[in-house]
Design an enzyme around this catalytic site. Sequence first.
Site, PDB file in Angstrom:
ATOM      1  N   PHE A  92       0.740  -1.346   0.034  1.00  0.00           N
ATOM      2  CA  PHE A  92      -0.016   0.077  -0.060  1.00  0.00           C
ATOM      3  C   PHE A  92       0.951   1.208   0.030  1.00  0.00           C
ATOM      4  CE2 PHE A  92      -2.852   3.030   1.595  1.00  0.00           C
ATOM      5  CZ  PHE A  92      -4.251   3.065   0.874  1.00  0.00           C
TER       6      PHE A  92
ATOM      7  N   ASP B  50       0.612  -5.404   7.701  1.00  0.00           N
ATOM      8  CA  ASP B  50      -0.538  -4.523   7.502  1.00  0.00           C
ATOM      9  C   ASP B  50      -1.737  -5.046   7.297  1.00  0.00           C
ATOM     10  OD1 ASP B  50      -2.427  -2.747   6.132  1.00  0.00           O
ATOM     11  OD2 ASP B  50      -1.040  -1.347   5.371  1.00  0.00           O
TER      12      ASP B  50
ATOM     13  N   TYR C  71     -11.882   1.610   9.996  1.00  0.00           N
ATOM     14  CA  TYR C  71     -12.793   2.310   8.987  1.00  0.00           C
ATOM     15  C   TYR C  71     -13.374   1.316   7.959  1.00  0.00           C
ATOM     16  CZ  TYR C  71      -9.044   4.443   6.910  1.00  0.00           C
ATOM     17  OH  TYR C  71      -7.546   4.578   6.522  1.00  0.00           O
ATOM     18  N   LYS C  72     -12.870   0.318   7.781  1.00  0.00           N
ATOM     19  CA  LYS C  72     -13.088  -0.646   6.609  1.00  0.00           C
ATOM     20  C   LYS C  72     -13.898  -1.644   7.052  1.00  0.00           C
ATOM     21  CE  LYS C  72      -8.507   0.297   4.432  1.00  0.00           C
ATOM     22  NZ  LYS C  72      -8.957   0.835   3.150  1.00  0.00           N
TER      23      LYS C  72
ATOM     24  N   ARG D 195     -12.634  -1.926  -8.416  1.00  0.00           N
ATOM     25  CA  ARG D 195     -12.298  -2.719  -7.067  1.00  0.00           C
ATOM     26  C   ARG D 195     -13.861  -3.115  -6.486  1.00  0.00           C
ATOM     27  NH1 ARG D 195      -8.313  -1.313  -2.358  1.00  0.00           N
ATOM     28  NH2 ARG D 195      -9.952   0.154  -2.154  1.00  0.00           N
TER      29      ARG D 195
END
Length: 403
Positions: free
Chosen positions: A128, A205, A230-231, A377
């Site tokens: 990322f 991660d 928050y995902k 995505r």
Amino acid sequence: MTTTSAQLDAADPLAHFRERFVGAASDLVYFDGNSLGRPVAAVAERLASFVQEDWGGRLIRGWDEQWMDLPTTLGDDLGRICLGAAPGQTTIGDSTTVWLYKLMRAAVDAAVRRDPHRTEIVIDTDNFPTDRYVAEGIAAERGLTLRWIEVDTSEGVTADQLAAAVGDRTALVVLNHVAYRSAWLADAPGLTRIAHEAGALVLWDLCHSAGSVPVHLDAWDVDLAVGCTYKYLNGGPGSPAFGYVNARLQGELTQPIQGWMGHADPFLMGPGYTPATGIRRFISGTPPILGMIAMQSMLELVEEAGIEAIRAKSVALTSYAVELADATLPEVSVASPRDPAQRGGHVTLHHDRMREVTARLWERDVIPDYRDPGGLRIGLSPLSTSFDEVERGMAAVATALAG
């Protein structure tokens, strides 16, 4: 196709959780739960109660009564429910970027203290962006070298690639458990073992796996981990991240952002810094209490459903999306692993026109996201997504591509 979305929804043991999310009953198709989860309906009442009773009623007394300990008590809950981590190793606060900096810096400094020749950070080219940027900054700051693993953007780091990259100069390995672009699900225990055999520390991660894919940090003997909330943990925009430090390392690592809340006695206000014992030493500033409220509601749902059942639903949803893509999108290629055992909670579809397709879908209340090169995505949050929603969304993708 042999099974309809209606049949899949009727057979889904987790289908009833969908009604517990704000907006899930609308016609909007939400394919971006891996970037920002829908709010849990119970959060509205929880926040209102907090404002009226905890904040408004208890005022500053709230710090002594529970807020000072919330980062670690909620961290223990997160560790138990989602991360396979025993108490005292996980805490919540700061952003993902800050946690990456703190733990990467602490890890490389410890490695260099043990062996001055360990001057390399191993990281892959499709990690990322934040992870890569932080690693670049730390390497420049501490006079270290980055060793890059070149990976296929539709896959991720393999055991052979990591084994070829690590050695007696490796201080730290930084890896994504689920690749943000392809959803490649890394062999975390196997790759951790390879890093350890080379004498290196490893940082995982977990941003795209926590709350969606079972994680067993203690059993895998992971050193360090960072993730956002928050995902799949539905904490809301900008909700605080979490950090995990294996208990065997807590006395060895020196965290670089020495704030008052990580002091052994925060209210001593003395002239020097003495770190707290255990995981508290990795806290820096005042905890973002409001940002933790929503996550508590989602953790309760995850615990009720069970992370293994959530993973089974995730596999079923992404497999259905791949099946629909194969059946209805002949010009599109699947840029994610087809084997669900190697795939996290999202699917990336590749076509040269996907950037314009994504913009067109947003205008029609179908919300995926776009990632270069040419990737649409589809993030499917298991507790809030139905099979009917997947079917409607994939039909909209076909229409947008044909338009």
